[in-house]
Design a protein around this motif. Structure first.
Motif, short mmCIF file in Angstrom:
data_model
loop_
_atom_site.label_atom_id
_atom_site.label_comp_id
_atom_site.label_asym_id
_atom_site.label_seq_id
_atom_site.Cartn_x
_atom_site.Cartn_y
_atom_site.Cartn_z
N GLN A 157 17.28 3.59 -16.58
CA GLN A 157 18.46 2.86 -16.16
C GLN A 157 18.51 1.39 -16.77
N GLY A 158 17.44 1.29 -17.49
CA GLY A 158 17.21 -0.14 -18.17
C GLY A 158 16.66 -1.19 -17.10
N VAL A 159 16.21 -0.67 -16.04
CA VAL A 159 15.27 -1.66 -15.15
C VAL A 159 14.01 -1.76 -15.55
N ASP A 160 13.55 -2.91 -15.43
CA ASP A 160 11.97 -3.33 -15.67
C ASP A 160 11.41 -3.36 -14.37
N ILE A 161 10.70 -2.04 -14.28
CA ILE A 161 10.18 -1.70 -13.12
C ILE A 161 9.01 -2.62 -12.58
N ARG A 162 8.32 -3.20 -13.59
CA ARG A 162 7.15 -4.06 -13.41
C ARG A 162 7.73 -5.30 -12.58
N LYS A 163 8.83 -5.81 -12.89
CA LYS A 163 9.39 -6.92 -12.23
C LYS A 163 9.48 -6.48 -10.67
N VAL A 164 9.95 -5.13 -10.58
CA VAL A 164 10.42 -4.84 -9.35
C VAL A 164 9.09 -4.76 -8.24
N LEU A 165 8.17 -4.27 -9.17
CA LEU A 165 6.85 -4.01 -8.27
C LEU A 165 5.98 -5.51 -8.07
N TYR A 166 6.05 -6.27 -9.17
CA TYR A 166 5.59 -7.48 -9.02
C TYR A 166 6.09 -8.27 -7.72
N GLY A 167 7.65 -8.12 -7.84
CA GLY A 167 8.30 -8.78 -6.53
C GLY A 167 7.86 -8.31 -5.35
N VAL A 168 7.66 -7.04 -5.00
CA VAL A 168 7.28 -6.46 -3.83
C VAL A 168 6.05 -7.01 -3.59
N PRO A 218 6.81 6.92 9.83
CA PRO A 218 6.51 6.86 8.51
C PRO A 218 7.65 6.68 7.81
N SER A 219 7.41 6.16 6.40
CA SER A 219 8.42 5.72 5.61
C SER A 219 8.89 7.04 4.75
N ALA A 220 10.01 7.22 4.71
CA ALA A 220 10.55 8.45 3.98
C ALA A 220 10.43 8.50 2.72
N VAL A 221 10.07 7.34 2.06
CA VAL A 221 9.58 7.43 0.67
C VAL A 221 8.33 6.59 0.51
N ARG A 222 7.26 7.30 -0.20
CA ARG A 222 5.99 6.83 -0.44
C ARG A 222 5.71 7.24 -1.70
N THR A 223 4.57 6.73 -2.39
CA THR A 223 4.17 6.97 -3.70
C THR A 223 3.31 8.13 -3.34
N ALA A 280 14.33 3.47 -4.96
CA ALA A 280 14.38 4.42 -5.94
C ALA A 280 13.04 4.13 -6.97
N THR A 281 12.73 2.79 -7.09
CA THR A 281 11.47 2.68 -8.23
C THR A 281 10.33 3.60 -7.40
N VAL A 282 10.13 3.61 -6.25
CA VAL A 282 9.10 4.19 -5.60
C VAL A 282 9.21 5.73 -5.71
N PHE A 295 0.79 -1.06 0.11
CA PHE A 295 0.09 0.04 -0.04
C PHE A 295 0.86 1.10 0.02
N GLY A 296 1.97 1.19 0.89
CA GLY A 296 2.77 2.48 0.88
C GLY A 296 3.61 2.93 -0.12
N MET A 297 4.21 1.74 -0.63
CA MET A 297 4.98 1.81 -1.86
C MET A 297 4.57 1.69 -3.21
N MET A 298 3.65 0.86 -3.44
CA MET A 298 2.89 0.57 -4.75
C MET A 298 1.39 1.40 -4.83
N ASP A 299 0.96 1.94 -3.75
CA ASP A 299 -0.14 2.65 -3.81
C ASP A 299 -1.45 1.68 -4.18
N VAL A 300 -1.27 0.43 -3.78
CA VAL A 300 -2.49 -0.68 -4.08
C VAL A 300 -3.00 -0.94 -2.84
#
Length: 292
Positions: A185-196, A287-292, A174-176, A33-38
């Motif tokens: 940078q060539g990173v597939d962010i979908r894989k990062v978010l799916y992994g989380v 609270p997280s220092a990094v949120r969506t 960083a993705t968030v 919820f905090g990083m992916m806003d889901v």
């Protein structure tokens, strides 16, 4: 007086065990919820699936428990991946649509589990070697709960190290913070978010396996777990591992001591604590220092 104090200290230990169980479940919800806003209201169902996995596969031995843990983690990860695919089209449509979708999934999965396992809460025994008791402040205390505290604390440390101290955690943060930059940078962010999402779901299912002897599987357990997890997330702070731990330990104490000392007011104490934290610290305890 000494006996009353010792009895309440045992309740404090119970609160630590329950708080660590809540952390294992809620930290995934907080991160997603905090990083992916889901907003995933099917999170309690992941715990329930893990608890039923423990009931089905645990045979009273430590290898049986390890098998249940591996199977539960796999079930949770696959469930998280499926939820990611289903919620992705709703990412820009707001939390209400996400809530309706995941709540519908909760009802469907809960009914399927009830049809498969029945409509009663199923007692799930820990391995035979962990079913004994020890003397704790003059009271008998289950060995399994002490082992659970140790395992859950180690799991909490592992999650903290992964998300706060590793290169993988840095990539997630960083993705968030800036998805376009990470994508450049060539990173597939979908894989990062799916992994989380898969990791958070697997943690909830593992919590179900470990927590089944404490909070056994049955109809309605997923709803109770979801409500408590949401309270932990709100109290601790969105997207924060340390916040989830602080919130879970606080709610664990409020819940267990409230039931032990003021059972008629326990529900009011739970939500009263959440209200007090929101008034004093609107973004949660840590609270997280990094949120969506």
């Amino acid at each position: 007086m000494a006996g009353w104090l010792d009895g309440n200290l045992v309740s404090v230990v119970d609160g630590i065990a329950f708080g660590l169980l809540l952390f294992t479940i809620a930290v995934g919800l907080s991160l997603v919820f905090g990083m992916m806003d889901v907003l995933n209201l099917a999170h309690g169902t992941l715990y329930l699936a893990g608890a039923y996995t423990a009931y089905a596969l645990s045979d009273g031995t430590v290898p049986g428990l390890l098998l249940a843990l591996a199977a539960g983690a796999l079930v949770g990860a696959l469930g998280g991946a499926a939820l990611t695919l289903l919620t992705q089209p709703l990412a820009r449509r707001g939390h209400l649509d996400q809530a309706v979708l995941t709540l519908g999934i909760t009802f469907i999965v809960a009914d399927l589990l009830a049809a498969a396992f029945g409509g009663e809460v199923l007692p799930t025994d820990p391995p035979a070697s962990l079913r004994g008791t020890v003397d704790l402040l003059g009271h008998t205390y289950p060995v399994y709960r002490l082992v659970f505290i140790a395992v859950a604390a180690a799991l909490a440390l592992l999650v903290h190290l992964v998300f706060e101290r590793s290169s993988l955690g840095a990539l997630v943060r960083a993705t968030v913070a800036d998805r376009d930059m990470v994508r450049a940078q060539g990173v597939d962010i979908r894989k990062v978010l799916y992994g989380v999402f898969a990791f958070g779901a697997a943690l909830a299912a593992v919590g179900g396996v470990l927590g089944a002897p404490i909070l056994g599987p049955g109809p309605g357990v997923d709803e109770s777990v979801l409500v408590l997890s949401l309270v932990v997330v709100v109290v601790g702070g969105l997207g924060s591992v340390r916040g989830a731990l602080a919130g879970a330990l606080l709610i664990g104490q409020v819940q267990t001591l409230g039931v032990a000392l003021l059972p008629q007011y326990a529900p009011f104490l739970l939500f009263g604590t959440m209200l007090l934290v929101l008034v004093v610290r609107p973004h949660g305890l840590v609270p997280s220092a990094v949120r969506t």
